[in-house]
Design an enzyme around this catalytic site. Structure first.
Site, PDB file in Angstrom:
ATOM      1  N   CYS A   3      47.141  88.251  58.915  1.00  0.00           N
ATOM      2  CA  CYS A   3      46.749  88.569  60.291  1.00  0.00           C
ATOM      3  C   CYS A   3      46.453  90.056  60.471  1.00  0.00           C
ATOM      4  O   CYS A   3      45.639  90.431  61.308  1.00  0.00           O
ATOM      5  CB  CYS A   3      47.832  88.110  61.271  1.00  0.00           C
ATOM      6  SG  CYS A   3      47.885  86.308  61.435  1.00  0.00           S
ATOM      7  N   CYS A  28      51.002  88.270  65.135  1.00  0.00           N
ATOM      8  CA  CYS A  28      51.692  88.003  63.863  1.00  0.00           C
ATOM      9  C   CYS A  28      51.619  89.234  62.964  1.00  0.00           C
ATOM     10  O   CYS A  28      50.551  89.815  62.781  1.00  0.00           O
ATOM     11  CB  CYS A  28      51.060  86.798  63.175  1.00  0.00           C
ATOM     12  SG  CYS A  28      51.794  86.435  61.562  1.00  0.00           S
ATOM     13  N   ASP A  77      63.918  73.142  55.609  1.00  0.00           N
ATOM     14  CA  ASP A  77      62.909  73.339  54.566  1.00  0.00           C
ATOM     15  C   ASP A  77      61.809  72.325  54.801  1.00  0.00           C
ATOM     16  O   ASP A  77      62.055  71.239  55.340  1.00  0.00           O
ATOM     17  CB  ASP A  77      63.484  73.108  53.163  1.00  0.00           C
ATOM     18  CG  ASP A  77      63.544  71.632  52.821  1.00  0.00           C
ATOM     19  OD1 ASP A  77      64.488  70.959  53.284  1.00  0.00           O
ATOM     20  OD2 ASP A  77      62.630  71.133  52.132  1.00  0.00           O
ATOM     21  N   CYS A 118      51.966  89.359  59.727  1.00  0.00           N
ATOM     22  CA  CYS A 118      51.762  89.050  58.308  1.00  0.00           C
ATOM     23  C   CYS A 118      50.513  89.745  57.766  1.00  0.00           C
ATOM     24  O   CYS A 118      49.629  90.159  58.514  1.00  0.00           O
ATOM     25  CB  CYS A 118      51.692  87.540  58.073  1.00  0.00           C
ATOM     26  SG  CYS A 118      50.076  86.795  58.351  1.00  0.00           S
ATOM     27  N   HIS A 168      50.360  83.299  55.963  1.00  0.00           N
ATOM     28  CA  HIS A 168      50.527  83.220  57.417  1.00  0.00           C
ATOM     29  C   HIS A 168      51.447  82.068  57.824  1.00  0.00           C
ATOM     30  O   HIS A 168      52.353  82.245  58.650  1.00  0.00           O
ATOM     31  CB  HIS A 168      49.189  83.074  58.134  1.00  0.00           C
ATOM     32  CG  HIS A 168      49.405  82.764  59.583  1.00  0.00           C
ATOM     33  ND1 HIS A 168      49.800  83.719  60.491  1.00  0.00           N
ATOM     34  CD2 HIS A 168      49.395  81.583  60.259  1.00  0.00           C
ATOM     35  CE1 HIS A 168      49.998  83.153  61.667  1.00  0.00           C
ATOM     36  NE2 HIS A 168      49.758  81.858  61.557  1.00  0.00           N
ATOM     37  N   ASP A 215      67.413  71.231  45.502  1.00  0.00           N
ATOM     38  CA  ASP A 215      67.647  69.862  45.932  1.00  0.00           C
ATOM     39  C   ASP A 215      68.087  69.075  44.702  1.00  0.00           C
ATOM     40  O   ASP A 215      67.768  69.434  43.569  1.00  0.00           O
ATOM     41  CB  ASP A 215      66.369  69.283  46.541  1.00  0.00           C
ATOM     42  CG  ASP A 215      66.653  67.979  47.266  1.00  0.00           C
ATOM     43  OD1 ASP A 215      67.835  67.577  47.332  1.00  0.00           O
ATOM     44  OD2 ASP A 215      65.704  67.361  47.761  1.00  0.00           O
TER      45      ASP A 215
END
Lengths: 378, 378
Positions: B308, B303, B265, B305, B334, B92
């Site tokens: 999880c 999920c 974002d 991830c 997560h 940015d």
């Protein structure tokens, strides 16, 4: 279910390399064990720990009893399931923490009464209670509930604490019900070599699956600690693992390994990380130091850890200065790896019958560092 | 070097699935981009980000200029080397942060003068300066330096900010030297649809490799934000990626995707994690809530991830209550995975020509949640 196999003894020192078999895997000794007080090694995932070479890790009875409570851990299927660590786990009995952390404690032969620092509730901990909690937590190795005298303490106070520790050990043995956990005794005796000897000799006949040296690294000078370890370790059974509690640094571990100690634990690698410090080849570096701002080398080019393979000292220095939490994770990864690697290197040296030279080289390097304040940047 | 390929357009909405090619890899859109303000996504390693499905990540010109300074990043070989992220990076421009974070700022056509919150030093940031810093940082995508008006702001103030943003865009284009970076323009115009249109129409002729919608999610009601996005996105070139800055939540992203936005974002997944909150199927759960203490399910059984797959809600609740830093890492893993997965699912629905149904189903679910305070536990 538990067996300690001595693979190699050093011809010149008491050092030995061994394999300690537990229900959740084997620990190749000597070995540093990372500390996961509250069922997590601070800032590290089990994946990080595995990559760091961790085999057995610690958790703490006192802390987990207060938070979240052993019933919550037990209902998860025990500590291994709860914290996602499938390897061996050892729980400390809580004795040390009750005596060092809690306020308003009352000690009697029955046990200890103290006030919970969380909610002010009155809590009782006894040998039977400590065993029951540890059976609920379900670690592979559980520790006897002991009274750990402070330093300094009078000979009389240490005699009383040691006597009580012996009586409590008997009660722990009677209270213990699970056959898939190994109970280790903790030798006390303060800085009094004869009391250490008496305590060790009284404990050995119980033929427990392992023995610990407790009550060291509680403020006594390093020299005294080394003497006590050197006196005590050889009194413990050869065919059982020996665990030096709360130690530590490279130099402390090196000398203890030479005295015949197999297992170590210490919060120092993760605590230093949270203060922005790295342990590099036994030195402590404060990453906030200006000399790291533009240093694009890895922390330790010889270290295989994720942090050293991926990031520069300049990046770590930036994260520490910016107080980014990731700094503490990355430094913990390195510091834990560093301590485990050091014990692995000692083990390799023992197996290859060159431990005396290994110890002499490190002793010289570490003692020089300790005498040169510039070398240790903390 | 930069190319946006539209793979599929939705027949019923403006949604599209595309591939944005950059020198450090391809971004499959729509896609959520995790925010690494200070050259790290808070509490997450690059390994965690990769496992979460992150493709392009953000860093911030304003923050990195103040700390550690772009020269230190450049000397490391640029942001990719410095932070250990080999995939695409977007920086940015610092415009938003100068206007929202810094004190004592003076704005003129030349640029902005403000006082560093770190050391009180006077700092100047101009279009030329922002480009020079971003060229030193070396991200794949760099953003034009813009003036982001607050909400609420008078029409006159927004007109002035938009005019200045346009003038500054021209200066950014002139200042830019590196050919391996793509400069994106930022459409401003506040909540005034006609000003948004004017700004977009003035920017499109520059034929830049990408366009962003800025100045949203600055405090205006959600309804207004959705209207502004729906008005602005279709004005941007079809064959260039469209990036909605600082957004967001499931509902905001869903509606923006339907309006033709490709990239998002937001700091929300890592910020919520540091407050002990998980995002589960678009809901926010505070893990301190008593109902999680003995809940041994994973956060989201669907999920993939690490969190999880490995830990229960009870364990996460314990870590959050104990204020263990590992909680923030595990929840960030997560939450970032959840937001990326949501945009991946939207992409898949577009590719399979069922986005309208996907959007309707999620819209209903998310709006119900938003109307039922019990569902969102925050």
């Amino acid at each position: 279910m538990f067996e300690f196999v001595c693979q190699q003894e050093c011809a010149h020192t008491q050092a030995r390399a061994g394999l300690f078999h537990t229900p959740h895997g084997t620990v190749a000794t000597p070995r540093f064990m990372p500390v996961g007080t509250l069922a997590n090694v601070k800032t590290l995932t089990p994946e990080h720990l595995k990559a760091a070479g961790a085999q057995m890790i610690l958790a703490n009875t006192y802390h987990l009893h207060l938070q979240p409570g052993e019933d919550i851990v037990a209902a998860a299927g025990g500590l291994h399931c709860f914290m996602g660590w499938s390897g061996p786990i050892l729980t400390d009995s809580g004795g040390f923490q009750v005596f060092s952390l809690s306020e308003m404690r009352q000690i009697s032969d029955q046990g200890v009464v103290f006030r919970s620092p969380h909610d002010g509730q009155i809590i009782e901990l006894s040998p039977e209670g400590a065993i029951a909690i540890q059976e609920a937590l379900g670690a592979d190795v559980i520790m006897a509930f002991d009274e750990c005298p402070p330093y300094p303490a009078s000979r009389e106070a240490v005699i009383q604490a040691t006597q009580r520790t012996l009586q409590w050990l008997e009660r722990c043995i009677v209270a213990k019900q699970r056959s898939d956990q190994a109970l280790f005794a903790i030798v006390q005796g303060g800085v009094y070599a004869d009391l250490r000897r008496e305590c060790a000799e009284a404990m050995v006949p119980y033929d427990l699956p392992g023995y610990a040296i407790g009550g060291v690294s509680v403020g006594e000078p390093n020299r005294i600690m080394h003497e006590i370890v050197a006196v005590t370790a050889p009194l413990l059974p050869v065919h059982k693992p020996r665990y030096l509690m709360g130690v530590g640094t490279h130099l402390e571990m090196l000398r203890a390994i030479a005295a015949g100690v197999d297992l170590f634990d210490c919060v120092i690698p993760t605590r230093l990380a949270r203060h922005g410090c790295a342990i590099v080849q036994g030195q402590r570096w404060n990453l906030k130091n200006a000399r790291f701002r533009r240093d694009y080398e890895p922390l330790d080019p010889t270290c295989p850890c994720y942090t050293c393979r991926t990031f520069s000292r300049a990046y770590l220095s930036h994260l520490v200065r910016a107080k980014e939490l990731l700094a503490y994770t990355l430094l913990s990864i390195h510091n834990v790896t560093e301590l485990i690697r050091f014990t692995q290197a000692a083990r390799q040296a023992i197996l290859e019958e060159r431990f005396a030279a290994f110890a002499a080289e490190w002793e010289q390097r570490l003692v020089v560092d300790a005498e040169e304040p510039d070398a240790a940047l903390l």
